[in-house]
Design an enzyme around this catalytic site. Structure first.
Site, PDB file in Angstrom:
ATOM      1  N   GLN A   1      68.392  27.016  -9.490  1.00 23.91           N
ATOM      2  CA  GLN A   1      68.918  26.178  -8.405  1.00 23.91           C
ATOM      3  C   GLN A   1      68.783  26.927  -7.085  1.00 23.91           C
ATOM      4  OE1 GLN A   1      71.710  27.232  -6.680  1.00 23.91           O
ATOM      5  NE2 GLN A   1      72.324  28.882  -8.064  1.00 23.91           N
TER       6      GLN A   1
ATOM      7  N   SER B   1      72.515  27.086  -2.112  1.00 28.48           N
ATOM      8  CA  SER B   1      73.153  27.810  -1.008  1.00 28.48           C
ATOM      9  C   SER B   1      72.143  28.411  -0.040  1.00 28.48           C
ATOM     10  CB  SER B   1      74.016  28.950  -1.566  1.00 28.48           C
ATOM     11  OG  SER B   1      75.104  28.434  -2.278  1.00 28.48           O
TER      12      SER B   1
ATOM     13  N   GLU C   1      78.131  18.376 -13.724  1.00 30.16           N
ATOM     14  CA  GLU C   1      78.186  19.832 -13.718  1.00 30.16           C
ATOM     15  C   GLU C   1      79.634  20.307 -13.746  1.00 30.16           C
ATOM     16  OE1 GLU C   1      76.940  23.604 -10.892  1.00 30.16           O
ATOM     17  OE2 GLU C   1      76.573  21.589 -10.189  1.00 30.16           O
TER      18      GLU C   1
ATOM     19  N   ASN D   1      86.531  26.787  -6.280  1.00 31.12           N
ATOM     20  CA  ASN D   1      87.750  26.115  -6.730  1.00 31.12           C
ATOM     21  C   ASN D   1      88.608  25.625  -5.568  1.00 31.12           C
ATOM     22  OD1 ASN D   1      86.801  26.598  -9.252  1.00 31.12           O
ATOM     23  ND2 ASN D   1      88.623  27.673  -9.995  1.00 31.12           N
TER      24      ASN D   1
END
Lengths: 387, 344
Positions: A125, A128, A243, A370
């Protein structure tokens, strides 16, 4: 309520269990996030693919078994219980493939998925950027329209196993007139293409599999655009909840870790300095059971046509903190030996608990931190105002 | 594999939710807290009329012969309303226990009576004055104490809506219902049903506290905006949501384990009670903090649900007790417990 398996699910499980008993390597493979270990893992992935166990939930035409959600849960449970290797194909299988199934053309699916299933072409992936982490929509890597495709410039970072993979997938700003979530295009970029530079980055655990990727006038053909150009955000997000929710971390992983934690206590519990460690071990074990029960409930509801929705964010918070708690408890049992890393002569289980702890610490960060997940729960589940 | 409630169970739950919304709104809980049980008794009557008291009783005693899976949905509703009555003690503990050991005693209870229970020597009786009978478990003996308020030592409960009392040390021989190894087994099973039922109540209480607090956070403004817009408040409530969301399926899992008589049901029971007790305790703290000083008054309703959670978290084993019980099975046995929570 009924937790019994159907005859075909039972047959699937029994066959799988026998196969794993015969094929899982007796000694753990070296880490798949090192160059040497990655090669060993590719070998393992091809063994899995030969038995059509690499992507059980995919349709048969792409190398899967067309397995349902329950069989997928069974697969994960048996796989991790057998101590089978980590999946270096994870990012492609769990992040890119669901998007291709939903938005990919037939040509893309036939070109990309079978090679992914056989681990012949490995995907990382590339979400970012140095200045776009949790605020992904602020990304600045760009894709300019050129004849037959797109010219890509910019930089992506924290690409898991990017140093060893063949391609990356991610979002690029294709319409500079539009801001934030609009004007982004979802591209797959071949890391072997001209103008791509991959720089390995050593992770917290010392493995070099992390990478940053630089793009300098890289040509990406139109056939490697997923979904509509400039609509990439919506293409990427359509499968993001899978995901956070189900696919990324199955309960089987944590049940297996909890079982190993109990076994560790039986070996070494008498050495523990603090009797309170028992409560922490049992608490972590119970939370693994809770994750399991929650997942069965989710699977039941998904089979009835419901979607986990924004509650998937609570799921991600729960499993990532559970993983940390399991490893915290194990390290507490190890005392000073907990500090020993892989290769140390006296390391218990060759330092696996410290390595697992370091890996677990990534959980609350990747796939949306989170903090972001808690915002999602508060705003979209509890209805609190955005500001 | 189907791990969810079915349409019939949901319909029954909705009916009971409707009854409790009408008969047990916050002012009824508040009145009970202040010593007036008139409307709490009326709510009890309505639950009896709906057939709930005989939920777990066999048809031979005019019961509905349903299971714990059916029951926990209703217990969660009772928790959501903070019903000030011995619902779990009566439905999940006393009625099935008596149905097994002395069936003649069942009919008057499910017709609208009430029972409380203290199944081990340390347990307190809840609502003794509202009960026709208190069941005491002592070793391998079961006693039924008539007019319990006359025979136990009243205490001051932190939740005034849930009066607590210490049962008599030496039960009168005339109260003996049954004795023997089969009674020990029946008491153990009754305790586990009480633990799971109370876990369901705690999930309902926690959900109610969270719902109240989320609504409050949307309307309470400070610094010119709703406090629910601040991340610190969002994250507290997201944590409460997560704790509740993961305790709830553990309760269902434990109920199923009891209904199916699974060999490791005890581990599911302890998981459910530990996680539900922890979730309610954590939710209470987070909701109080999110409310600020208004939550710290008895004029505001939050304390009614919070104090109930404090009492119920300690009934049928608190979180630490259940973790210790599970630890003995998980960590001290000769072999790893076989296949708990595997798909098999």
């Amino acid at each position: 309520m009924d937790l019994t398996l159907s005859d075909s699910e039972r047959a699937f499980r029994d066959e799988l269990r026998d196969w794993l008993a015969e094929h899982v390597p007796h000694t753990p493979l070296p880490s798949g996030d090192t160059r040497e270990g990655f090669a060993a893992h590719l070998q393992w992935e091809r063994t899995l693919a030969d038995a059509r166990y690499s992507v059980v939930s995919w349709p048969e035409e792409y190398g899967g078994r067309g397995a349902g959600l329950v069989e997928w849960l069974i697969f994960e449970e048996e796989y991790w219980r057998a101590g089978a290797p980590n999946r270096v194909t994870q990012n492609g299988i769990f992040l890119l493939a669901p998007t291709l199934f939903e938005y990919g053309t037939d040509e893309q699916k036939h070109r990309i998925l079978p090679a992914m299933a056989r681990a012949e072409y490995l995907w990382a992936q590339a979400w970012s950027e140095p200045n776009a982490g949790s605020d992904l929509a602020s990304l600045t890597s760009r894709a300019e329209r050129v004849d037959g495709g797109w010219k890509v410039n910019g930089q992506k970072t924290w690409c898991t196993r990017g140093a060893f993979c063949d391609g990356v997938f991610g979002l690029f700003r294709s319409d500079p007139e539009q801001a934030r979530h609009r004007g982004l295009t979802y591209l797959m970029v071949d890391l072997h293409a001209d103008g791509v530079t991959v720089r390995p980055v050593e992770r917290l655990d010392g493995d070099e599999g992390f990478a940053e990727v630089f793009f300098e006038d890289v040509f990406v053909p139109d056939r490697d655009v997923i979904g509509e150009p400039h609509r990439g955000w919506y293409v990427a997000m359509a499968t993001a909840s899978s995901e956070r929710g189900l696919s990324l971390r199955s309960p089987g992983r944590f049940i297996a870790t909890a079982d190993r934690l109990m076994a560790l206590y039986r070996e070494r519990g008498h050495l523990a300095a603090d009797p309170g460690v028992r409560a922490r071990i049992v608490d972590a074990w119970m939370r693994a059971q809770a994750y399991n029960a929650f997942t069965w409930q989710t699977v039941t509801r998904m089979r009835a046509g419901h979607d986990l929705g924004a509650a998937a964010s609570a799921n991600k918070v729960f499993w990532s903190e559970l993983d940390v708690a399991l490893h915290d408890a194990a390290l507490e049992l190890l005392g000073p030996l907990g500090a020993l890393d892989e290769g140390a002569p006296d390391a218990v289980d060759d330092g696996a608990w410290m390595r697992g702890f370091e890996f677990a610490l990534a959980g609350p960060i990747y796939a949306g931190t989170n903090q972001i997940q808690r915002n999602v729960v508060a705003e979209r589940v509890l209805g609190l105002p955005r500001k | 594999m189907h791990f969810d409630f079915d349409d019939d169970q949901r319909a029954f739950r909705d009916a009971i939710r409707g009854i409790l919304a009408a008969e047990c709104p916050p002012e009824v809980v508040r009145a009970a807290y202040e010593g007036d049980r008139t409307r709490a008794d009326r709510a009890w009557r309505a639950l009896a009329d709906a057939g709930t008291l005989g939920l777990l009783a066999p048809e031979s005693t005019d019961g509905l012969a349903l299971g714990m899976v059916d029951a926990v949905m209703l217990f969660e509703e009772a928790g959501r309303s903070a019903l000030p009555a011995p619902f779990v003690d009566t439905v999940a503990v006393a009625v099935p226990l008596l149905a097994e050991l002395d069936a003649a005693r069942v009919a008057p209870i499910i017709a609208g009576g009430a029972a409380c229970a203290a199944l081990d020597a340390d347990a307190l009786l809840a609502y003794p004055a509202a009960c026709d009978v208190a069941l005491l478990g002592r070793g391998d003996a079961l006693y039924a104490v008539p007019h319990p308020a006359e025979h136990c030592a009243p205490q001051t409960s932190v939740d005034r809506a849930t009066p607590l009392a210490v049962p008599p040390d030496d039960p009168d021989a005339a109260w003996l219902v049954a004795q023997g190894p089969h009674v020990s087994d029946a008491l153990d099973a009754a305790f586990d049903r009480g633990a799971v039922g109370t876990a369901a109540v705690l999930v309902g209480l926690a959900q109610r506290m969270l719902d109240m607090t989320a609504e409050y956070a949307k309307v309470r403004t400070q610094f010119g905006r709703p406090i629910g817009g601040f991340q610190s408040v969002k994250h507290m409530l997201a944590d409460a949501y997560t704790a509740i969301a993961f305790a709830r399926p553990c309760v269902a899992r434990a109920a199923l384990a009891i209904d199916d008589d699974e060999p490791d049901a005890i581990l599911h029971v302890s998981t459910a009670k530990a996680l539900a007790s922890d979730a309610a305790d954590r939710t209470a703290k987070l909701c109080l903090q999110a409310h600020g000083a208004i939550g710290y008054t008895t004029e505001y309703d939050l304390h009614l649900y919070m104090k109930r959670a404090w009492v119920d978290a300690r009934r049928y084993g608190d979180a630490a007790w259940h973790r210790a019980r599970a630890a003995e099975l998980l960590l001290d046995g000769d072999a790893l417990p076989a296949r708990t929570d595997r798909l098999a």
